[in-house]
Design a protein around this motif. Structure first.
Motif, PDB file in Angstrom:
ATOM      1  N   ARG A 184       0.898  -1.095  -0.030  1.00 37.61           N
ATOM      2  CA  ARG A 184       0.120   0.118   0.031  1.00 37.61           C
ATOM      3  C   ARG A 184       0.993   1.137   0.003  1.00 37.61           C
ATOM      4  NH1 ARG A 184      -3.094   0.446   5.234  1.00 37.61           N
ATOM      5  NH2 ARG A 184      -3.593  -1.980   4.417  1.00 37.61           N
ATOM      6  N   HIS A 185       2.128   1.180   0.719  1.00 40.60           N
ATOM      7  CA  HIS A 185       2.909   2.335   0.792  1.00 40.60           C
ATOM      8  C   HIS A 185       4.040   2.406   0.140  1.00 40.60           C
ATOM      9  CE1 HIS A 185       0.508   4.096   4.241  1.00 40.60           C
ATOM     10  NE2 HIS A 185       0.349   2.880   4.734  1.00 40.60           N
ATOM     11  N   ASP A 186       4.154   1.267  -0.871  1.00 36.53           N
ATOM     12  CA  ASP A 186       5.424   1.340  -1.713  1.00 36.53           C
ATOM     13  C   ASP A 186       6.776   1.218  -0.977  1.00 36.53           C
ATOM     14  OD1 ASP A 186       6.736   0.963  -3.967  1.00 36.53           O
ATOM     15  OD2 ASP A 186       6.828   2.907  -4.455  1.00 36.53           O
ATOM     16  N   VAL A 187       6.612   0.356   0.211  1.00 35.44           N
ATOM     17  CA  VAL A 187       7.757   0.219   1.052  1.00 35.44           C
ATOM     18  C   VAL A 187       8.553  -1.137   0.740  1.00 35.44           C
ATOM     19  CG1 VAL A 187       8.416  -0.103   3.392  1.00 35.44           C
ATOM     20  CG2 VAL A 187       6.961   1.732   2.648  1.00 35.44           C
ATOM     21  N   LEU A 188       9.947  -1.163   0.809  1.00 35.55           N
ATOM     22  CA  LEU A 188      10.715  -2.279   0.772  1.00 35.55           C
ATOM     23  C   LEU A 188      10.867  -2.908   1.916  1.00 35.55           C
ATOM     24  CD1 LEU A 188      13.678  -0.693  -1.235  1.00 35.55           C
ATOM     25  CD2 LEU A 188      11.782  -2.157  -2.242  1.00 35.55           C
ATOM     26  N   ALA A 189      10.952  -4.309   2.065  1.00 38.43           N
ATOM     27  CA  ALA A 189      11.000  -5.258   3.257  1.00 38.43           C
ATOM     28  C   ALA A 189      12.487  -5.892   3.243  1.00 38.43           C
ATOM     29  CB  ALA A 189      10.069  -6.093   3.297  1.00 38.43           C
ATOM     30  N   VAL A 190      13.045  -5.683   4.291  1.00 36.71           N
ATOM     31  CA  VAL A 190      14.340  -6.658   4.403  1.00 36.71           C
ATOM     32  C   VAL A 190      14.114  -7.733   5.467  1.00 36.71           C
ATOM     33  CG1 VAL A 190      16.621  -6.582   5.313  1.00 36.71           C
ATOM     34  CG2 VAL A 190      15.707  -4.710   3.877  1.00 36.71           C
ATOM     35  N   THR A 191      14.294  -8.946   4.947  1.00 42.24           N
ATOM     36  CA  THR A 191      13.874  -9.900   6.240  1.00 42.24           C
ATOM     37  C   THR A 191      15.345 -10.552   6.650  1.00 42.24           C
ATOM     38  OG1 THR A 191      13.576 -11.613   4.526  1.00 42.24           O
ATOM     39  CG2 THR A 191      11.657 -10.578   5.302  1.00 42.24           C
ATOM     40  N   ASP A 192      15.507 -10.570   7.871  1.00 41.64           N
ATOM     41  CA  ASP A 192      16.866 -11.265   8.524  1.00 41.64           C
ATOM     42  C   ASP A 192      16.334 -12.468   8.927  1.00 41.64           C
ATOM     43  OD1 ASP A 192      18.659 -12.139   9.966  1.00 41.64           O
ATOM     44  OD2 ASP A 192      19.044 -10.090  11.365  1.00 41.64           O
ATOM     45  N   GLU A 193      16.804 -13.640   8.316  1.00 39.02           N
ATOM     46  CA  GLU A 193      16.259 -14.970   8.460  1.00 39.02           C
ATOM     47  C   GLU A 193      17.105 -16.085   8.853  1.00 39.02           C
ATOM     48  OE1 GLU A 193      13.543 -16.145   5.275  1.00 39.02           O
ATOM     49  OE2 GLU A 193      12.800 -14.215   5.150  1.00 39.02           O
ATOM     50  N   VAL A 194      18.221 -15.565   9.573  1.00 40.42           N
ATOM     51  CA  VAL A 194      19.488 -16.337   9.887  1.00 40.42           C
ATOM     52  C   VAL A 194      19.295 -17.669  10.742  1.00 40.42           C
ATOM     53  CG1 VAL A 194      21.263 -14.620   9.639  1.00 40.42           C
ATOM     54  CG2 VAL A 194      20.288 -14.866  11.875  1.00 40.42           C
ATOM     55  N   TYR A 195      18.048 -17.425  11.425  1.00 37.09           N
ATOM     56  CA  TYR A 195      17.524 -18.514  12.241  1.00 37.09           C
ATOM     57  C   TYR A 195      16.689 -19.479  11.693  1.00 37.09           C
ATOM     58  CZ  TYR A 195      20.261 -16.038  15.649  1.00 37.09           C
ATOM     59  OH  TYR A 195      21.332 -15.328  16.484  1.00 37.09           O
ATOM     60  N   GLU A 196      16.512 -19.614  10.229  1.00 31.39           N
ATOM     61  CA  GLU A 196      15.481 -20.175   9.413  1.00 31.39           C
ATOM     62  C   GLU A 196      15.220 -21.460   9.728  1.00 31.39           C
ATOM     63  OE1 GLU A 196      16.169 -20.253   5.099  1.00 31.39           O
ATOM     64  OE2 GLU A 196      18.224 -19.459   5.514  1.00 31.39           O
ATOM     65  N   HIS A 197      16.311 -22.367  10.146  1.00 33.32           N
ATOM     66  CA  HIS A 197      16.137 -23.907  10.391  1.00 33.32           C
ATOM     67  C   HIS A 197      15.939 -24.141  11.834  1.00 33.32           C
ATOM     68  CE1 HIS A 197      16.453 -24.943   6.353  1.00 33.32           C
ATOM     69  NE2 HIS A 197      17.688 -24.306   5.960  1.00 33.32           N
ATOM     70  N   ILE A 198      15.966 -23.339  12.745  1.00 33.57           N
ATOM     71  CA  ILE A 198      15.846 -23.495  13.979  1.00 33.57           C
ATOM     72  C   ILE A 198      14.587 -22.951  14.524  1.00 33.57           C
ATOM     73  CG2 ILE A 198      16.877 -23.401  16.324  1.00 33.57           C
ATOM     74  CD1 ILE A 198      19.665 -22.488  15.016  1.00 33.57           C
ATOM     75  N   VAL A 199      13.520 -23.770  14.187  1.00 36.66           N
ATOM     76  CA  VAL A 199      11.996 -23.404  14.423  1.00 36.66           C
ATOM     77  C   VAL A 199      11.440 -24.859  14.992  1.00 36.66           C
ATOM     78  CG1 VAL A 199       9.977 -22.912  13.171  1.00 36.66           C
ATOM     79  CG2 VAL A 199      12.238 -22.177  12.534  1.00 36.66           C
ATOM     80  N   PHE A 200      10.391 -24.396  16.249  1.00 37.89           N
ATOM     81  CA  PHE A 200      10.075 -25.313  16.993  1.00 37.89           C
ATOM     82  C   PHE A 200       8.576 -25.256  16.662  1.00 37.89           C
ATOM     83  CE2 PHE A 200      13.480 -23.477  19.288  1.00 37.89           C
ATOM     84  CZ  PHE A 200      14.415 -24.378  19.171  1.00 37.89           C
ATOM     85  N   GLU A 201       8.164 -26.821  16.430  1.00 38.47           N
ATOM     86  CA  GLU A 201       6.653 -26.935  16.081  1.00 38.47           C
ATOM     87  C   GLU A 201       5.681 -26.654  17.505  1.00 38.47           C
ATOM     88  OE1 GLU A 201       6.199 -31.094  15.173  1.00 38.47           O
ATOM     89  OE2 GLU A 201       6.953 -30.811  13.202  1.00 38.47           O
TER      90      GLU A 201
END
Length: 393
Positions: free
Chosen positions: A195-212
């Motif tokens: 809506r506001h034409d904004v960029l997103a930066v995602t920091d996903e360094v823990y992407e594989h350490i995720v608990f069900e």
């Protein structure tokens, strides 16, 4: 004449320097800094050694070796169904920290506003400040009577978006809270960006350490977000080789061009042998990644139990290898006083999270402490034994 540039003059010494020194002085079990006290798989080490012996010892291609960029693209498709062109949509950097710096300098002009969730990873504010941007903050609040998870107020976030907003940073899984932004939250953020034409930066360094039952979802894969999201990750956390400093940025070519233009004058290129090794790591079988999660789940549970027995009130993380614990019932003036006492008198080092809040929001962190559980079981057991003294306090 003040020889220090104004852009960094007010930067404090990182909180990790104080508490690492304090931990060393008092021979404390260090659950402060977030690096493993163990190495990753031997086959990844062998891949680095093999690359050295094969002569991969001169400057790498600035954007990253072909083998690693191809592995990053394969990994994105394998885990997220994300199609990435390795030749035009990936830049390899000296860890995610350089990636964050390159992204900020490559995108943010003086006067641009950048939205950060707080508590935040400490380099975010420094990067925005050096770029001449203005950070704006939205609070993540801990679980309460109405919320089972760390949460933010949608209205507060919406109020920050305006015609000066250039970028929003989203760290998921989140350091230091262990929060994972769920689909509804990411869709809300995506809608605001579009809506506001904004960029997103995602920091996903823990992407594989995720608990069900939590699940990591890439913002870039949501409708309308591929062309406006820069996805950052690295090999350090997933493979336990934080010292190798191999990170990367994924984005569409127009955005990658800005990152590469910055990167070429920051580090130009990063270690060739370690790039080959992380390429091999990204291609490890599914069993490796399942085993990583199981190992960290056990470590998380060990730490949470130890903190509970010690009289703290831990908030079990959904992801990452950090756990926040409530300490406001223990009678300390703030988190720094508690963490100094814990390190000096109990022999366990933790990090005071007010270091990750802007000054006028620090009251939100004073009743908390952050613990890292990326440690060998014997390290965590030693910490548990020492924490027992806190319960007797």
């Amino acid at each position: 004449m003040n020889p220090i540039a104004a852009r960094i003059r007010d930067f404090p010494t990182t909180v990790f320097s104080e508490f690492s020194a304090l931990a060393q002085k008092h021979q404390a079990v260090n659950l402060g800094q977030g690096f493993p006290d163990f190495d990753g798989p031997e086959e990844i080490c062998e891949a680095a050694i093999r690359a050295i012996r094969d002569g991969v010892n001169q400057y790498a291609i600035s954007a990253g070796t072909v083998v690693l960029r191809q592995a990053i693209a394969e990994h994105a498709q394998r885990f997220y169904g994300q199609r990435v062109d390795p030749t035009t949509e990936v830049v390899v950097t000296s860890g995610a920290t350089e990636a964050l710096f390159d992204v900020t300098l490559g995108l943010v002009d003086p006067g641009d506003e950048v939205i950060l969730f707080e508590p935040y990873y400490d380099s975010y504010v420094a990067n925005v400040t050096m770029a001449g941007g203005t950070p704006r903050y939205v609070l993540l609040r801990p679980p309460d009577a109405d919320h089972a998870r760390w949460w933010y107020d949608p209205a507060e976030l919406e109020a920050l978006f305006n015609d000066k907003t250039k970028v929003i940073f989203v760290n998921t899984p989140h350091n230091p809270t262990g929060k994972i932004f769920d689909r509804a939250e990411l869709e809300h953020i995506a809608g605001l960006c579009i809506r506001h034409d904004v960029l997103a930066v995602t920091d996903e360094v823990y992407e594989h350490i995720v608990f069900e039952p939590s699940r990591h979802l890439r913002l870039a894969t949501l409708p309308g977000m591929a062309e406006r999201t820069l996805t950052i990750s690295s090999g350090g956390k997933s493979f336990s080789f934080t010292g190798w400093k191999i990170g990367w940025v994924i984005a569409v070519p127009a955005l990658i061009d800005a990152i590469q233009k910055t990167h070429q004058f920051v580090t130009f290129a990063v270690s060739g042998p370690f790039q080959h090794a992380i390429a091999a790591a990204l291609r490890l079988p599914d069993a490796y990644f399942a085993g990583l999660v199981q190992s960290y789940r056990e470590k998380r549970d060990l730490l949470v139990d130890a903190l509970t027995v010690a009289g703290l009130r831990p908030i079990a993380p959904e992801g990452s290898y950090f756990a926040m614990a409530r300490i406001d019932h223990l009678g300390f003036a703030d988190d720094f006083e508690f963490c100094r006492y814990l390190t000096r008198d109990i022999g366990v080092a933790a990090i005071p999270p007010t270091a990750f809040y802007v000054e006028h929001h620090r009251d939100h962190g004073r009743g908390l402490a952050r613990f890292a559980f990326c440690k060998r079981d014997e390290t965590l057991l030693a910490a548990r034994d020492r924490l027992a003294a806190l319960a007797r306090r």
